[in-house]
Design an enzyme around this catalytic site. Structure first.
Site, short mmCIF file in Angstrom:
data_model
loop_
_atom_site.label_atom_id
_atom_site.label_comp_id
_atom_site.label_asym_id
_atom_site.label_seq_id
_atom_site.Cartn_x
_atom_site.Cartn_y
_atom_site.Cartn_z
N HIS A 206 -0.94 32.02 1.85
CA HIS A 206 0.19 32.22 0.94
C HIS A 206 -0.33 32.69 -0.43
CE1 HIS A 206 3.05 30.32 3.68
NE2 HIS A 206 4.02 30.63 2.82
N HIS A 253 -1.33 22.39 0.89
CA HIS A 253 -2.68 22.85 0.56
C HIS A 253 -3.28 21.99 -0.54
CE1 HIS A 253 -3.10 26.49 2.95
NE2 HIS A 253 -1.86 26.83 2.63
#
Length: 452
Positions: A206, A253
């Site tokens: 991302h 994350h």
């Protein structure tokens, strides 16, 4: 020194502090009415126990075989690891507390309100902003952004951006399955999404896409159009920041994953941008481009780095590669048929702000195009899946129900094949079929066929 920095950036407690800062409040585990319950997550205890309630509401769990009660004295002894190499059922336990046989009004469900999931949102503005931010790196964004850009803005820039996106995504996804670093553990992190929880986390693709797409748009348009590059850079920084923060906010994350993703994307953009600029012209004009594209793409899918367990990463990467192939074969077809030519003007071009008529035509192209894209995806997905199963002499219904694993090679082969066919066709239709449909009904973008 460096190892200390890495450990700090990788620490899940850092992510948990970021989540609290943006308004995610972790709730205390619910107090059980009795200490007699089973807490062994992942062993499917519910399949082998009888549940009995006493008049006092005390929970008793008894095995069929020896009627032995399993007792736990503290609910905090639950050891739930979202990123273990176990089934998806384990992962879904992560955000909520174990659903014990409490009273009817005290039962916690992971499908109900945030409070029942072990957290509560105290600032909904950040929540909606970051949910939107993470969608900017998801399939729904790609499926919207790529066609819209080609149908309404600039095809030459679009082809290059798609190629950059494909290279960056393939490298990032491949590194994930080579490095195999798990996502932040929860607790202490609160996992607000489980969609990507089976994938590894390092680096954050991302974050890589958040850097590569806006930056490549700026680099390929700064000498092509007359506009303020500084404003474009500010927009790109804001775009990337929202995406990166959203991954931390949602607990997907660590900070190290984000930093590594941003750094890797910036480093890769140095050689990739000029190479893609030259490669686009070669793929557009070379008579053997479709064969080259298909051969390279199939090799990339077949020889994708292997993982130690099944993850959706390989399938997602296949979709990205196939879209790129379809887009460039569609553009090549336009060029070879003589409908794609050089623009009579030379850059930099003045930006033409749309009139009401142009906005209306743009909206019409978008609506018709997206309806065709959705219909094509649904039809081609079913047809290609059934066709591949027939060619391999497999039962499609049984194959769909079979378990996902790296040992289930038949299912992997079928899924990769139908995804490649489906999304390559979507890319081809976006560049060739639908623009010709727009042309026939008189709503095409005037400069579509003059963008090389």
């Amino acid at each position: 020194m460096m190892s200390n920095i890495i450990d700090y950036l990788k620490d899940p407690h850092l992510v948990a502090r970021i989540q609290r800062y943006y308004g995610i409040e972790v709730l205390e585990p619910p107090k059980l009415k009795s200490t007699a319950l089973t807490c062994n997550v992942g062993n499917n205890v519910r399949n082998s126990v009888d549940k009995e309630r006493s008049d006092r509401g005390i929970i008793k769990l008894k095995k069929h075989s020896d009627s032995k009660l399993v007792e736990e004295s503290n609910a905090h002894n639950l050891n739930i690891n979202c990123d273990s190499k176990k089934s998806i059922n384990n992962r879904n336990q992560c955000n909520g507390y174990i659903s014990s046989e409490l009273d009817e009004d005290e039962t916690f469900s992971s499908e109900s309100e945030p409070e029942s999931k072990g957290y509560v949102i105290t600032n909904w503005m950040w929540y909606y902003l970051f949910v939107l931010g993470t969608a900017l790196g998801d399939e729904i964004f790609y499926a919207s952004f790529i066609p819209f850009w080609f149908w309404n803005i600039d095809g030459a820039v679009g082809r290059r951006v798609v190629l950059v996106w494909t290279v960056i995504m393939y490298i990032g996804q491949g590194i994930k399955d080579v490095v195999r670093w798990p996502r932040p553990s929860c607790p202490p992190v609160v996992r607000l999404q489980v969609k990507w929880a089976l994938e590894y986390g390092m680096p954050s693709t991302h974050a890589m896409v958040g850097v590569s797409i806006p930056l490549s748009v700026i680099l390929y348009t700064m000498n092509r159009y007359q506009y303020s590059v500084s404003l474009g850079v500010l927009f790109a920084v804001g775009w990337c920041s929202i995406i990166c923060l959203s991954r931390l906010y949602l607990g997907m994350h660590s900070v190290l994953d984000i930093v590594a993703g941003v750094a890797l994307a910036l480093i890769l953009m140095i050689p990739v941008v000029p190479v893609v600029d030259a490669l686009d012209h070669y793929l557009l004009t070379n008579r053997w481009s479709p064969i080259i594209l298909l051969t390279v793409a199939i090799c990339l899918v077949v020889f994708y780095p292997s993982s130690d367990r099944w993850t959706p990463t390989r399938g997602d990467t296949t979709m990205v590669v196939s879209v790129c192939v379809g887009v460039h074969i569609g553009a090549w077809t336009n060029y070879q048929l003589g409908v794609l030519s050089e623009s009579p003007d030379s850059p930099p071009y003045a930006i033409i702000w749309p009139s009401y008529e142009m906005l209306g035509l743009s909206a019409l192209r978008t609506v018709i195009g997206f309806c065709c894209i959705v219909a094509t995806r649904a039809l081609c997905k079913s047809a290609s899946y059934a066709t591949v199963c027939t060619l391999l002499r497999l039962n499609s219904l049984e194959l769909r129900k079979s378990q996902n694993s790296i040992e289930n090679r038949q299912k992997i082969t079928v899924e990769l094949s139908y995804k490649f066919i489906t999304y390559a066709l979507l890319g081809f239709n976006t560049l060739y079929l639908l623009p010709n449909v727009f042309r026939l009904i008189g709503i095409e973008r005037p400069t579509f066929y003059t963008e090389i």
